[in-house]
Design a protein around this motif. Structure first.
Motif, PDB file in Angstrom:
ATOM      1  N   LEU A  96     -21.642   8.856 -36.065  1.00 57.09           N
ATOM      2  CA  LEU A  96     -21.681   7.143 -35.534  1.00 57.09           C
ATOM      3  C   LEU A  96     -20.928   7.096 -34.212  1.00 57.09           C
ATOM      4  O   LEU A  96     -21.496   6.376 -33.201  1.00 57.09           O
ATOM      5  CB  LEU A  96     -21.062   6.397 -36.893  1.00 57.09           C
ATOM      6  N   THR A  97     -19.757   7.918 -34.216  1.00 60.80           N
ATOM      7  CA  THR A  97     -18.966   7.554 -32.840  1.00 60.80           C
ATOM      8  C   THR A  97     -19.698   8.237 -31.809  1.00 60.80           C
ATOM      9  O   THR A  97     -19.591   7.542 -30.770  1.00 60.80           O
ATOM     10  CB  THR A  97     -17.534   8.297 -33.211  1.00 60.80           C
ATOM     11  N   VAL A  98     -20.146   9.450 -31.821  1.00 58.76           N
ATOM     12  CA  VAL A  98     -20.714  10.130 -30.694  1.00 58.76           C
ATOM     13  C   VAL A  98     -22.163   9.225 -30.303  1.00 58.76           C
ATOM     14  O   VAL A  98     -22.318   8.987 -29.240  1.00 58.76           O
ATOM     15  CB  VAL A  98     -21.376  11.512 -31.227  1.00 58.76           C
ATOM     16  N   LEU A  99     -22.810   8.750 -31.281  1.00 51.75           N
ATOM     17  CA  LEU A  99     -23.879   7.814 -30.802  1.00 51.75           C
ATOM     18  C   LEU A  99     -23.615   6.603 -30.408  1.00 51.75           C
ATOM     19  O   LEU A  99     -24.018   6.178 -29.371  1.00 51.75           O
ATOM     20  CB  LEU A  99     -24.712   7.682 -32.067  1.00 51.75           C
ATOM     21  N   PHE A 100     -22.559   5.872 -30.711  1.00 49.83           N
ATOM     22  CA  PHE A 100     -22.057   4.902 -30.143  1.00 49.83           C
ATOM     23  C   PHE A 100     -21.454   5.120 -28.710  1.00 49.83           C
ATOM     24  O   PHE A 100     -21.883   4.350 -27.678  1.00 49.83           O
ATOM     25  CB  PHE A 100     -20.720   4.063 -30.739  1.00 49.83           C
ATOM     26  N   VAL A 101     -20.775   6.076 -28.432  1.00 49.78           N
ATOM     27  CA  VAL A 101     -20.217   6.568 -26.954  1.00 49.78           C
ATOM     28  C   VAL A 101     -21.522   6.920 -26.241  1.00 49.78           C
ATOM     29  O   VAL A 101     -21.569   6.333 -24.879  1.00 49.78           O
ATOM     30  CB  VAL A 101     -19.343   7.800 -27.214  1.00 49.78           C
TER      31      VAL A 101
END
Length: 646
Positions: A96-101
């Motif tokens: 989720l964090t990587v996708l958001f970034v």
């Protein structure tokens, strides 16, 4: 009221929310650690941007933890499934964090917000390791404190295989009783010195009374099904409680419950593997049959009922004169959902009653287990022994033959071999009558002989147990007396198997292993009860009882055996009988007056050459019988010579 409700809420919810808070704190700590590692343990990064990223990381972590519920597990019982859930939560958090970034870089809806991918990678790895470590540290600390500061039972586990590991997990997971596993014991010397979950595997030769005392061991739990008799006896000799884990197939839903761990039983010390019957022909043998069992309330009879009820029989006819015991058997069948049976209170000595039962129910197979079996009592009551053991068998066998029963299985005893008692002699006479009847009947008459049955009514085991409960002493008739033993289920299985293979006229004997010295058995029972001999309970020698043998035998003088397809079952080749004469003498004996005990015994001795009384008033007849036989032989020789001259 409010306080109680608050306590209830805190007990129900506080623990998982505390875990949730700790997990978030770990995520925060590992995020900070990732930044420090990335920038060589300096603060050469945008601190304001870092503070802005922390709430985002915590929100994403919270969502991940809620999705997989990783914080809801009981930490002290953390297992592989919990580790997998943590991995999934950390993986989701990272994704989720990587996708958001990545999306934010393209769309830039949060201006300037980014997290280096190297930091996210380190954060995921550190979070996973630290989350698991925190749980393991808590679990180890809990178990350490529980064993050290909470009253717990110190145990050794015999067997370092799969069953031993499952037992270990069941013990440490038990909430009702606290266990401290001090070590494992294993027969495999290659495992010695190794450890399981930090617990050492010990050499069995090091486990002696000194080790038990110095380590305050309360219990040794045997998990190995292949433990040898010598190893088991060496454990029993120690002053410590010995228990045993049941076979894996007996576990509840494939899992071991601590309540299933039971104390080692005396049958475990027989020194032989349990006799197993796995014959598919048994199913076909009894399918659709109406089976009558006499003595159905007794030890062997009730077990025969239990096992036959699992076959596809048409109906079971249960006959016994003991109404209370028969009622118990009836209730057991009802509780197990069995319906095809009829319980009848009746005396096998009543010929008219037996005839009416056969006429009404038309049994196709008969298992005759009813008998008087107590040697000293029958020594004083030969008339009663004849009436039940001989005349009762005769009436039942005659009735079976008259109604063309397919098979009649008679349950005899090793005491019928070279009998030294009235009871043994009456059982031998019953065997002889059945052999005579076979010559003129379509019914297949089959006899089975075996020794003492562990736990049967009136046997030595229940007597010793009662004496131990009463504080002793254990009473034994002779220090050198030995007996053959088998369990009740084994005896019933072998009777059914012999009944299946029998063609008519056979006497089947069972391989019961080595005979057991009763004195040793008594000492082992004292040990198994957690007591010491002779300090706590002594053994008192009372002398042989009337008619009692020192050693039991499975074959009479002049008998030998034939093998069968089952290695534990053999056929006894008995001496030839003058069937017409023997049958006539037995019939005459069955109508003897009840006040003629001496005459009854004298006639039995004449009929059974190998019957020699032991420690009994009837020993005085043995010499008379020898004289009688010599005279008879002389007269027989003279008659032969006379006819020869003619």
């Amino acid at each position: 009221m409010i306080n109680n409700y608050f306590i209830y809420l805190s007990q129900k919810y506080a623990s998982k929310w505390l875990v949730f808070a700790i997990d978030l704190a770990i995520v925060l700590i590992t995020f900070c650690a990732s930044y420090f590692i990335r920038f060589n343990f300096t603060l050469n990064f945008d601190f304001n941007q870092f503070l802005f990223q922390i709430p985002f990381i915590l929100i994403v972590a919270s969502i991940s933890f809620f999705v997989f519920g990783s914080f809801k597990s009981v930490i002290r019982h953390t297992g592989f499934t919990d580790v997998v859930n943590l991995f999934k939560a950390v993986a989701l958090m990272s994704i989720l964090t990587v996708l958001f970034v990545l999306v934010n870089k393209e769309l830039d809806f949060m201006e300037g917000f980014t997290i280096p991918l190297s930091i996210l990678t380190m954060h995921a790895l550190l979070s996973f390791v630290l989350l698991i470590s925190s749980r393991l540290v808590f679990k180890m600390g809990y178990n350490h404190l529980k064993c050290r500061y909470i009253a717990s039972k110190k145990v050794l586990i015999y067997g370092a295989g799969d069953s031993g590991i499952v037992t270990y997990n069941a013990l440490i997971s038990n909430v009702k009783e606290k266990f401290h596993v001090v070590g494992f014991i294993d027969d495999n010397s290659r495992k010695n010195g190794k450890s399981i979950n930090g617990i050492s595997i010990l050499n069995k030769n090091k486990i002696d009374q000194a080790y038990i005392d110095s380590n305050n061991i309360d219990e040794i739990i045997i998990t190995s099904e292949n433990i040898t008799k010598d190893s088991l006896l060496s454990l029993v000799s120690l002053t410590v409680k010995i228990t045993k884990v049941p076979p894996i197939e007996s576990w509840i839903n494939g899992e071991l419950n601590v309540r299933q761990i039971k104390q080692v039983q005396i049958e475990d010390l027989l020194g032989r593997a349990p006799i197993q019957i796995d014959n598919p022909n048994l199913l076909n043998e009894f399918k659709g049959e109406t089976v009558l069992i006499t003595g159905a309330a007794g030890s062997i009879g009730s077990e025969l009922v239990k096992q036959l009820a699992n076959f596809d029989v048409k109906e079971l006819i249960l006959v016994d004169q003991a109404e209370s015991g028969l009622y118990d058997v009836q209730q057991d069948l009802i509780r197990d959902g069995k319906r095809h049976f009829t319980a009848i209170v009746a005396d096998i000595r009543d010929g008219l009653r037996m005839d009416s039962i056969f006429q009404e129910y038309k049994p196709t197979m008969v298992f005759h287990a009813a008998a008087y079996k107590h040697v000293p009592l029958m020594e004083k009551s030969p008339y009663e022994a004849i009436k039940i053991n001989v005349n009762g068998t005769k009436l039942l066998a005659d009735t079976s033959s008259r109604y063309n029963v397919k098979k009649f299985v008679f349950i005899s005893t090793d005491k019928a071999v070279n009998p030294t008692s009235v009871m043994g002699a009456t059982k031998r006479m019953a065997e002889m009558y059945i052999s005579c009847l076979q010559k003129e009947s379509k019914t297949k008459f089959i006899t089975t002989r075996f020794g003492n049955v562990l736990g049967s009514n009136g046997s030595v085991i229940p007597l010793f147990k009662k004496q131990i409960e009463n504080g002793g002493p254990l009473t034994l008739t002779h220090q050198d007396i030995t007996r053959y033993f088998m369990t009740i289920p084994e005896a019933a299985q072998l009777v059914l198997e012999a009944g299946t293979m029998g063609k008519g006229g056979e006497i089947f004997i069972f391989d019961m292993g080595e005979s057991v010295k009763i004195y040793d058995l008594a000492k082992n029972m004292i040990k198994l009860s957690g007591l010491n001999f002779p300090e706590d309970i002594d053994i008192k020698i009372t002398g042989l009882r009337p008619g009692e043998k020192l050693y039991e035998e499975l074959l009479a003088n002049g008998e030998n055996t034939l093998s069968t397809y089952h290695k534990k079952i053999m056929i006894s080749k008995t001496r030839e009988l003058d069937y017409a004469s023997v049958k006539s003498e037995i019939e005459e004996l069955c109508i003897t007056n009840r006040f003629q005990n001496n005459n009854i015994v004298l006639k039995m001795k004449r009929l059974i050459p190998e019957y020699k009384s032991n420690n009994s008033d009837y020993e005085r007849f043995d010499k008379k019988v020898q004289i009688y036989k010599k005279v008879k032989n002389i007269l027989h020789d003279k008659t032969d010579k006379t006819y020869g001259n003619i």
